[in-house]
Design an enzyme around this catalytic site. Structure first.
Site, PDB file in Angstrom:
ATOM      1  N   ALA A 175      40.564   2.431   9.882  1.00 45.92           N
ATOM      2  CA  ALA A 175      39.587   3.041  10.772  1.00 45.92           C
ATOM      3  C   ALA A 175      39.574   4.563  10.662  1.00 45.92           C
ATOM      4  O   ALA A 175      40.585   5.196  10.371  1.00 45.92           O
ATOM      5  CB  ALA A 175      39.886   2.650  12.226  1.00 45.92           C
ATOM      6  N   CYS A 176      38.383   5.106  10.925  1.00 42.14           N
ATOM      7  CA  CYS A 176      38.205   6.554  11.070  1.00 42.14           C
ATOM      8  C   CYS A 176      37.180   6.771  12.175  1.00 42.14           C
ATOM      9  O   CYS A 176      36.695   5.815  12.775  1.00 42.14           O
ATOM     10  CB  CYS A 176      37.773   7.204   9.760  1.00 42.14           C
ATOM     11  SG  CYS A 176      36.115   6.795   9.187  1.00 42.14           S
ATOM     12  N   GLY A 177      36.848   7.999  12.431  1.00 41.37           N
ATOM     13  CA  GLY A 177      35.928   8.306  13.519  1.00 41.37           C
ATOM     14  C   GLY A 177      34.598   7.588  13.411  1.00 41.37           C
ATOM     15  O   GLY A 177      34.093   7.041  14.380  1.00 41.37           O
ATOM     16  N   ILE A 214      36.702   4.135  15.207  1.00 38.92           N
ATOM     17  CA  ILE A 214      37.625   4.143  16.349  1.00 38.92           C
ATOM     18  C   ILE A 214      37.004   3.457  17.579  1.00 38.92           C
ATOM     19  O   ILE A 214      37.660   2.636  18.218  1.00 38.92           O
ATOM     20  CB  ILE A 214      38.087   5.578  16.680  1.00 38.92           C
ATOM     21  CG1 ILE A 214      38.868   6.180  15.504  1.00 38.92           C
ATOM     22  CG2 ILE A 214      38.896   5.631  17.970  1.00 38.92           C
ATOM     23  CD1 ILE A 214      40.166   5.487  15.158  1.00 38.92           C
TER      24      ILE A 214
END
Length: 94
Positions: A7-9, A42
């Site tokens: 996951a990332c932003g 996220i």
């Protein structure tokens, strides 16, 4: 089969780079066929975390979801990548 969330932003940019590095590292160790991956942002984590075994994140967030969290930022910058791969393997019991 163990399930990993990367996951990332936004769920697009850095998670893609981290996912590729993670796959390469697991393949070198002969563990790639033991895991499956979900790429996520996220904000999506609370709705999917319970069906996964581990979270690798390049952003802040993801704690308190009931699964182990690994800092995936080294996968982006290319420093200490082997340590991240080792941590993933250890936390998944591979």
């Amino acid at each position: 089969m163990k399930k990993i969330i990367v996951a990332c932003g936004s769920g697009i940019a850095t998670s893609t780079v981290a996912l590729q590095a993670l796959k390469e590292g697991l393949e070198k160790r002969g563990k790639l066929d033991l895991v499956s991956f979900t790429q996520s942002s996220i904000p999506e984590l609370p709705s999917i975390a319970n069906s996964h075994d581990l979270l690798v994140t390049t952003a802040q967030g993801g704690e308190g979801l009931g699964i182990p969290v690994v800092n995936g930022l080294p996968l982006i910058i290319g420093i200490n990548t082997d340590q991240v791969i080792d941590e993933v393997i250890e936390k998944l019991g591979l």
